[in-house]
Design a protein around this motif. Structure first.
Motif, PDB file in Angstrom:
ATOM      1  N   MET A   5       0.809  -1.215   0.000  1.00  0.00           N
ATOM      2  CA  MET A   5       0.000   0.000   0.000  1.00  0.00           C
ATOM      3  C   MET A   5       0.844   1.267   0.000  1.00  0.00           C
ATOM      4  SD  MET A   5      -2.905  -1.214   2.744  1.00  0.00           S
ATOM      5  CE  MET A   5      -3.649   0.430   2.799  1.00  0.00           C
ATOM      6  N   ALA A   6       2.052   1.175   0.524  1.00  0.00           N
ATOM      7  CA  ALA A   6       2.906   2.364   0.586  1.00  0.00           C
ATOM      8  C   ALA A   6       3.489   2.662  -0.782  1.00  0.00           C
ATOM      9  CB  ALA A   6       4.029   2.163   1.601  1.00  0.00           C
ATOM     10  N   LYS A   7       3.416   3.922  -1.189  1.00  0.00           N
ATOM     11  CA  LYS A   7       3.928   4.330  -2.496  1.00  0.00           C
ATOM     12  C   LYS A   7       5.285   4.994  -2.314  1.00  0.00           C
ATOM     13  CE  LYS A   7       2.320   6.302  -6.847  1.00  0.00           C
ATOM     14  NZ  LYS A   7       1.214   7.008  -7.533  1.00  0.00           N
ATOM     15  N   VAL A   8       6.323   4.322  -2.785  1.00  0.00           N
ATOM     16  CA  VAL A   8       7.702   4.798  -2.662  1.00  0.00           C
ATOM     17  C   VAL A   8       8.316   4.756  -4.057  1.00  0.00           C
ATOM     18  CG1 VAL A   8       9.957   4.373  -1.597  1.00  0.00           C
ATOM     19  CG2 VAL A   8       7.865   3.905  -0.309  1.00  0.00           C
ATOM     20  N   ILE A   9       8.670   5.922  -4.600  1.00  0.00           N
ATOM     21  CA  ILE A   9       9.068   5.984  -6.000  1.00  0.00           C
ATOM     22  C   ILE A   9      10.463   6.601  -6.152  1.00  0.00           C
ATOM     23  CG2 ILE A   9       6.653   6.166  -6.714  1.00  0.00           C
ATOM     24  CD1 ILE A   9       7.178   9.142  -7.325  1.00  0.00           C
ATOM     25  N   PRO A  10      11.118   6.303  -7.271  1.00  0.00           N
ATOM     26  CA  PRO A  10      12.410   6.949  -7.557  1.00  0.00           C
ATOM     27  C   PRO A  10      12.202   8.390  -8.003  1.00  0.00           C
ATOM     28  CG  PRO A  10      11.784   5.544  -9.385  1.00  0.00           C
ATOM     29  CD  PRO A  10      10.737   5.338  -8.321  1.00  0.00           C
ATOM     30  N   PHE A  11      13.270   9.171  -7.990  1.00  0.00           N
ATOM     31  CA  PHE A  11      13.184  10.567  -8.435  1.00  0.00           C
ATOM     32  C   PHE A  11      14.536  11.004  -8.994  1.00  0.00           C
ATOM     33  CE2 PHE A  11      14.838  10.842  -4.180  1.00  0.00           C
ATOM     34  CZ  PHE A  11      15.622  11.980  -4.125  1.00  0.00           C
ATOM     35  N   LYS A  12      14.529  12.138  -9.677  1.00  0.00           N
ATOM     36  CA  LYS A  12      15.756  12.695 -10.259  1.00  0.00           C
ATOM     37  C   LYS A  12      16.385  13.651  -9.250  1.00  0.00           C
ATOM     38  CE  LYS A  12      13.759  12.646 -14.934  1.00  0.00           C
ATOM     39  NZ  LYS A  12      13.386  13.493 -16.102  1.00  0.00           N
TER      40      LYS A  12
ATOM     41  N   ILE B 200      17.089   6.303  -0.178  1.00  0.00           N
ATOM     42  CA  ILE B 200      16.499   7.633  -0.320  1.00  0.00           C
ATOM     43  C   ILE B 200      15.557   7.597  -1.520  1.00  0.00           C
ATOM     44  CG2 ILE B 200      16.945  10.074  -0.776  1.00  0.00           C
ATOM     45  CD1 ILE B 200      19.590   9.765   0.669  1.00  0.00           C
ATOM     46  N   ALA B 201      14.315   8.014  -1.297  1.00  0.00           N
ATOM     47  CA  ALA B 201      13.291   7.923  -2.338  1.00  0.00           C
ATOM     48  C   ALA B 201      12.242   9.004  -2.089  1.00  0.00           C
ATOM     49  CB  ALA B 201      12.650   6.533  -2.319  1.00  0.00           C
ATOM     50  N   ALA B 202      11.267   9.075  -2.976  1.00  0.00           N
ATOM     51  CA  ALA B 202      10.137   9.987  -2.808  1.00  0.00           C
ATOM     52  C   ALA B 202       8.959   9.206  -2.240  1.00  0.00           C
ATOM     53  CB  ALA B 202       9.766  10.625  -4.142  1.00  0.00           C
ATOM     54  N   THR B 203       8.348   9.745  -1.185  1.00  0.00           N
ATOM     55  CA  THR B 203       7.207   9.085  -0.550  1.00  0.00           C
ATOM     56  C   THR B 203       5.973   9.974  -0.652  1.00  0.00           C
ATOM     57  OG1 THR B 203       8.048   9.929   1.566  1.00  0.00           O
ATOM     58  CG2 THR B 203       8.535   7.637   1.023  1.00  0.00           C
ATOM     59  N   SER B 204       4.821   9.361  -0.549  1.00  0.00           N
ATOM     60  CA  SER B 204       3.568  10.002  -0.934  1.00  0.00           C
ATOM     61  C   SER B 204       2.934  10.836   0.181  1.00  0.00           C
ATOM     62  CB  SER B 204       2.579   8.913  -1.376  1.00  0.00           C
ATOM     63  OG  SER B 204       1.288   9.427  -1.517  1.00  0.00           O
TER      64      SER B 204
ATOM     65  N   SER C 237       5.206  19.218   4.149  1.00  0.00           N
ATOM     66  CA  SER C 237       5.162  18.728   2.770  1.00  0.00           C
ATOM     67  C   SER C 237       3.743  18.353   2.372  1.00  0.00           C
ATOM     68  CB  SER C 237       6.102  17.526   2.612  1.00  0.00           C
ATOM     69  OG  SER C 237       7.442  17.894   2.837  1.00  0.00           O
ATOM     70  N   TYR C 238       3.011  17.781   3.303  1.00  0.00           N
ATOM     71  CA  TYR C 238       1.611  17.452   3.029  1.00  0.00           C
ATOM     72  C   TYR C 238       0.798  18.730   2.782  1.00  0.00           C
ATOM     73  CZ  TYR C 238      -3.254  16.466   4.108  1.00  0.00           C
ATOM     74  OH  TYR C 238      -4.626  16.411   4.067  1.00  0.00           O
ATOM     75  N   LEU C 239       0.982  19.745   3.641  1.00  0.00           N
ATOM     76  CA  LEU C 239       0.266  21.007   3.455  1.00  0.00           C
ATOM     77  C   LEU C 239       0.618  21.652   2.120  1.00  0.00           C
ATOM     78  CD1 LEU C 239       0.573  22.576   7.030  1.00  0.00           C
ATOM     79  CD2 LEU C 239      -1.448  21.512   6.010  1.00  0.00           C
ATOM     80  N   LEU C 240       1.898  21.567   1.750  1.00  0.00           N
ATOM     81  CA  LEU C 240       2.324  22.128   0.469  1.00  0.00           C
ATOM     82  C   LEU C 240       1.621  21.421  -0.685  1.00  0.00           C
ATOM     83  CD1 LEU C 240       4.277  23.949  -1.182  1.00  0.00           C
ATOM     84  CD2 LEU C 240       5.880  22.027  -1.143  1.00  0.00           C
ATOM     85  N   SER C 241       1.527  20.096  -0.616  1.00  0.00           N
ATOM     86  CA  SER C 241       0.878  19.355  -1.698  1.00  0.00           C
ATOM     87  C   SER C 241      -0.579  19.790  -1.848  1.00  0.00           C
ATOM     88  CB  SER C 241       0.959  17.847  -1.443  1.00  0.00           C
ATOM     89  OG  SER C 241       0.125  17.445  -0.372  1.00  0.00           O
TER      90      SER C 241
END
Length: 412
Positions: free
Chosen positions: A1-8, A105-109, A216-220
């Motif tokens: 269920m957790a979304k963990v993605i790569p980033f540049k 180190i990754a991007a999390t949702s 970060s959540y508030l920013l989104s």
């Protein structure tokens, strides 16, 4: 269920990473900052303290705009470069005590934060959330990952281990004598395997960085409302995190120091303690507790052991069983009159990487009247607090690893 993605990631060039990397701004004394910035033009401190150039303290929106300018200058001067393809970043720290921390180190949702898939165990202060959200919105990047932890996973551990057999992209040692390593993981098959493993996890836990997560959540939410073509895939829907397995997390205790006995004599204070604790005088020998619900106390040149009288205390939930809460409910609030642990100037904290000699010296100097030593909170206690939507008292945990700012940067 957790979304963990790569980033540049935006990263320093290999030859400059050791010069760029910096601790959090607040951890430096003014003299340390002046020294490092004076002798090192590549320090990330120049970005977060842009007024240094003008010999002036700058705050608020003016500071945010200048931070962005300094960051863009570092990119223009090719001190920072951005990776061309999304990647995970395997990161290892070996500290001077021999502790080893390895993770990704990754991007999390941000949506996972909203849905409580990413769980917290500390309260956040709304004002600080808003201030940091406004900062992020202006500068457009985040340079310090949130520390998340996940259940030990053999598949991810094997990938990390295999990657670390190769030459690291970065390898540098700090003046604290901690050595940092980074490997770029760009293989699409391995990326899919890792992301799928995280998707099978019901929960990730914030170990350190509650305010950064909340901001970060508030920013989104802000940027979603301003984007008529919002899809959910924009970078602002994620925040940068360092994810490590639970077995790698190191939790130290935060000990307590109090400036006075709230008008009580030493004898009257001990008598009140006796209602809730079995007390033993340990004399001048350093005494460190080694079991839950046991505390050490240093008062008037002597150490005491305090053993909670459990028959007089009710363990109704995970918070009530937490030693920092027990100390608060049985001593700090009812006897010493400290109700606001965040703002009362009569109390201070010393993390467990400082030994009990620190407490002894501060009491002996007259700066404080009494000090209390605790055992560290463990991962299971931290998770139980988060799972039950409870929050720990402030300064309950001092958690390692501590990352450096400016090694990987997430733009949104």
């Amino acid at each position: 269920m957790a979304k963990v993605i790569p980033f540049k990631a935006v990263r320093p060039t290999r030859d400059k990473v050791s010069l760029v990397a910096a601790r959090s701004y607040q951890t430096y004394t003014e003299a340390e900052r002046e020294s490092r910035m004076g002798y090192n033009p590549f320090s990330f401190l120049h970005i977060v303290n842009p007024g240094y150039r003008y010999h002036k303290d700058i705050s608020g929106k003016d500071r945010y705009a200048l931070v962005k300018n300094r960051y863009l200058e570092f990119k223009e001067d090719t001190i920072f470069i951005q990776d061309k393809t999304p990647s995970y970043y395997v990161y290892k720290i070996v500290n001077r005590e021999g502790g080893i921390f390895s993770g990704i180190i990754a991007a999390t949702s941000s949506e996972d934060y909203e849905k409580d898939i990413i769980k917290k165990h500390e309260d956040t202060i709304e004002y600080r959330e808003q201030v940091f959200k406004d900062y992020l919105k202006t500068v457009g990047f985040n340079a310090e990952p949130v520390l998340l932890t996940y259940p030990d996973n053999a598949t991810i551990a094997n990938i990390i281990s295999d990657i670390q057999k190769n030459r690291a992209e970065y390898e540098f040692t700090t003046t604290y004598r901690d050595t940092h390593y980074l490997w770029k993981l760009g293989d699409s098959e391995l990326i899919n395997t890792i992301s799928n493993e995280f998707e099978r996890m019901d929960t990730l836990y914030i170990a350190d960085g509650h305010h950064r997560s909340a901001s970060s959540y508030l920013l989104s939410k802000d940027l979603q409302s301003e984007n008529d073509t919002h899809t959910g895939n924009e970078p602002y829907n994620y925040f940068m995190s360092y994810l490590i397995p639970e077995s790698d997390l190191k939790i130290h205790e935060f000990n307590r120091l109090v400036k006075d006995l709230n008008g009580l004599t030493k004898e009257a204070f001990l008598i009140q303690l006796d209602m809730m604790y079995r007390i033993e005088n340990r004399g001048s020998n350093l005494y460190k507790p080694n079991r839950k619900h046991h505390f050490s106390m240093y008062l008037d040149g002597e150490f005491y052991s305090l053993f909670l009288r459990k028959s007089n205390y009710e363990f109704s939930n995970a918070l009530e069983a937490l030693d920092t809460h027990i100390l608060y409910k049985t001593i700090l609030e009812p006897i010493l009159g400290i109700s606001d642990l965040r703002n009362d100037t009569r109390i201070d904290y010393s993390h467990g990487k400082n030994d009990l000699v620190t407490i002894k010296s501060k009491v002996d100097s007259g700066e404080f009247e009494v000090g209390f030593g605790l055992v560290p909170i463990n991962v299971d206690e931290m998770k139980a607090i988060a799972d039950n939507n409870l929050t720990m008292p402030p300064k309950s945990t001092f958690i390692e690893p501590k990352l450096r700012s400016g090694v990987t940067i997430y733009e949104f």
